[in-house]
Scaffold this motif. Structure first.
Motif, PDB file in Angstrom:
ATOM      1  N   ALA A 124       0.817  -1.219   0.000  1.00  0.00           N
ATOM      2  CA  ALA A 124       0.000   0.000   0.000  1.00  0.00           C
ATOM      3  C   ALA A 124       0.847   1.264   0.000  1.00  0.00           C
ATOM      4  O   ALA A 124       0.476   2.270  -0.622  1.00  0.00           O
ATOM      5  CB  ALA A 124      -0.925  -0.009   1.214  1.00  0.00           C
ATOM      6  N   TYR A 127       1.760   2.869  -3.413  1.00  0.00           N
ATOM      7  CA  TYR A 127       0.711   3.663  -4.060  1.00  0.00           C
ATOM      8  C   TYR A 127       0.625   5.056  -3.419  1.00  0.00           C
ATOM      9  O   TYR A 127       0.407   6.056  -4.111  1.00  0.00           O
ATOM     10  CB  TYR A 127      -0.636   2.958  -3.955  1.00  0.00           C
ATOM     11  CG  TYR A 127      -0.719   1.666  -4.723  1.00  0.00           C
ATOM     12  CD1 TYR A 127      -1.067   1.648  -6.068  1.00  0.00           C
ATOM     13  CD2 TYR A 127      -0.440   0.453  -4.102  1.00  0.00           C
ATOM     14  CE1 TYR A 127      -1.143   0.450  -6.774  1.00  0.00           C
ATOM     15  CE2 TYR A 127      -0.510  -0.746  -4.794  1.00  0.00           C
ATOM     16  CZ  TYR A 127      -0.861  -0.741  -6.130  1.00  0.00           C
ATOM     17  OH  TYR A 127      -0.929  -1.929  -6.827  1.00  0.00           O
ATOM     18  N   ALA A 153      -4.109   2.744  -2.576  1.00  0.00           N
ATOM     19  CA  ALA A 153      -3.423   2.596  -1.289  1.00  0.00           C
ATOM     20  C   ALA A 153      -4.418   2.287  -0.181  1.00  0.00           C
ATOM     21  O   ALA A 153      -4.199   1.391   0.650  1.00  0.00           O
ATOM     22  CB  ALA A 153      -2.647   3.874  -0.967  1.00  0.00           C
ATOM     23  N   ARG A 154      -5.533   2.998  -0.176  1.00  0.00           N
ATOM     24  CA  ARG A 154      -6.521   2.826   0.889  1.00  0.00           C
ATOM     25  C   ARG A 154      -7.306   1.530   0.749  1.00  0.00           C
ATOM     26  O   ARG A 154      -7.821   1.003   1.741  1.00  0.00           O
ATOM     27  CB  ARG A 154      -7.459   4.027   0.906  1.00  0.00           C
ATOM     28  CG  ARG A 154      -6.759   5.290   1.387  1.00  0.00           C
ATOM     29  CD  ARG A 154      -7.699   6.462   1.473  1.00  0.00           C
ATOM     30  NE  ARG A 154      -7.160   7.487   2.358  1.00  0.00           N
ATOM     31  CZ  ARG A 154      -7.801   8.589   2.699  1.00  0.00           C
ATOM     32  NH1 ARG A 154      -9.018   8.821   2.227  1.00  0.00           N
ATOM     33  NH2 ARG A 154      -7.248   9.465   3.510  1.00  0.00           N
ATOM     34  N   LEU A 156      -5.939  -1.224  -0.024  1.00  0.00           N
ATOM     35  CA  LEU A 156      -5.071  -2.220   0.598  1.00  0.00           C
ATOM     36  C   LEU A 156      -4.914  -1.982   2.097  1.00  0.00           C
ATOM     37  O   LEU A 156      -4.786  -2.928   2.876  1.00  0.00           O
ATOM     38  CB  LEU A 156      -3.687  -2.181  -0.070  1.00  0.00           C
ATOM     39  CG  LEU A 156      -3.633  -2.675  -1.518  1.00  0.00           C
ATOM     40  CD1 LEU A 156      -2.283  -2.337  -2.145  1.00  0.00           C
ATOM     41  CD2 LEU A 156      -3.878  -4.180  -1.578  1.00  0.00           C
ATOM     42  N   LYS A 157      -4.922  -0.694   2.481  1.00  0.00           N
ATOM     43  CA  LYS A 157      -4.747  -0.327   3.888  1.00  0.00           C
ATOM     44  C   LYS A 157      -5.490   0.987   4.122  1.00  0.00           C
ATOM     45  O   LYS A 157      -5.009   2.051   3.728  1.00  0.00           O
ATOM     46  CB  LYS A 157      -3.258  -0.177   4.208  1.00  0.00           C
ATOM     47  CG  LYS A 157      -2.960   0.049   5.677  1.00  0.00           C
ATOM     48  CD  LYS A 157      -1.447   0.116   5.902  1.00  0.00           C
ATOM     49  CE  LYS A 157      -1.131   0.336   7.373  1.00  0.00           C
ATOM     50  NZ  LYS A 157       0.341   0.410   7.602  1.00  0.00           N
ATOM     51  N   GLU A 160      -3.516   4.089   5.287  1.00  0.00           N
ATOM     52  CA  GLU A 160      -2.128   4.127   4.799  1.00  0.00           C
ATOM     53  C   GLU A 160      -1.570   5.537   4.982  1.00  0.00           C
ATOM     54  O   GLU A 160      -2.186   6.527   4.575  1.00  0.00           O
ATOM     55  CB  GLU A 160      -2.100   3.711   3.331  1.00  0.00           C
ATOM     56  CG  GLU A 160      -0.711   3.444   2.789  1.00  0.00           C
ATOM     57  CD  GLU A 160       0.026   4.703   2.387  1.00  0.00           C
ATOM     58  OE1 GLU A 160       1.231   4.809   2.682  1.00  0.00           O
ATOM     59  OE2 GLU A 160      -0.620   5.585   1.790  1.00  0.00           O
TER      60      GLU A 160
END
Length: 217
Positions: A124, A127, A153-154, A156-157, A160
């Motif tokens: 993450a 990204y 990114a968000r 995945l996490k 982040e």
């Protein structure tokens, strides 16, 4: 690098002149030898400096501008070498990407992070870093490609750090202080490693103060 080229050319011309002088004035051997030795030192030093700084400029067609501080340029050179030495290392690419970002090479930085993403699509933070590089490359605007990287990114996490802090900073810059506070608080609550918690906390307080003032108007 133009200055170095002139220095080397001048030293070469000077060396030729000294040889001619030595040929005509053989009784000045000691002086001529000293001059030749000094000239050789100048040539070697110029060549070494050029080798150390003059070829830092290109990593997969990413040119570093000559106005970058020489110390930063040297770090970029070393990071470039490390990436070539360890092509499978995401951390090496992150280091290079961050240095390029620091040097104002925003598009080049984004390309480096994109290459890291191609190798490690589940990270993450990559990204988030790419989003920041694109944000500055696009004149500090959250364009579609920046938003796409933030969303990735968000996905995945959710909290982040890089992407969340970017959203907070952009909101603060545009006067959306409530959004900035909420986003920075997400970072603090996430417990993400590698962030300056004190700096983020100060940013939250600053945004809260500005929010209160705006609500009183």
């Amino acid at each position: 690098m133009f200055t170095l080229t002139l220095l080397m050319a001048a030293a070469s011309v000077f060396t030729a002149a000294v040889f001619i002088y030595c040929f005509k004035k053989q009784n000045a051997g000691r002086i001529s030898f000293s001059i030749l030795l000094l000239t050789g030192v100048i040539l070697i030093a110029a060549s070494a400096l050029y080798a150390g700084l003059g070829r830092f400029s290109d990593w997969q067609d990413a040119k570093v501008e000559t106005h970058i501080d020489p110390r930063l340029a040297a770090k970029i050179t070393e990071a470039r070498r490390e990436v070539l030495r360890f092509p499978d290392s995401a951390d090496k690419k992150i280091e290079l990407g961050r240095l390029l970002l620091q040097g104002g090479r925003f598009s080049d930085s984004a390309q480096v992070f994109e290459q890291a993403i191609a190798q490690y699509p589940q990270r993450a933070d990559l990204y988030g870093l790419k989003a920041r590089a694109l944000y500055y490359a696009n004149g500090r605007k959250i364009t579609d490609d920046v938003r796409e990287s933030i969303d990735a990114a968000r996905a995945l996490k959710p909290a982040e750090a890089e992407s969340t802090m970017l959203v907070a900073e952009d909101a603060y810059r545009r006067g959306e202080y409530r959004v900035a506070v909420e986003e920075w608080q997400k970072v603090l609550k996430s417990g993400s490693a590698g962030i300056n918690r004190e700096a983020v906390a100060n940013a939250v307080r600053s945004a809260q103060t500005k929010l209160q003032k705006s609500e009183q108007q």
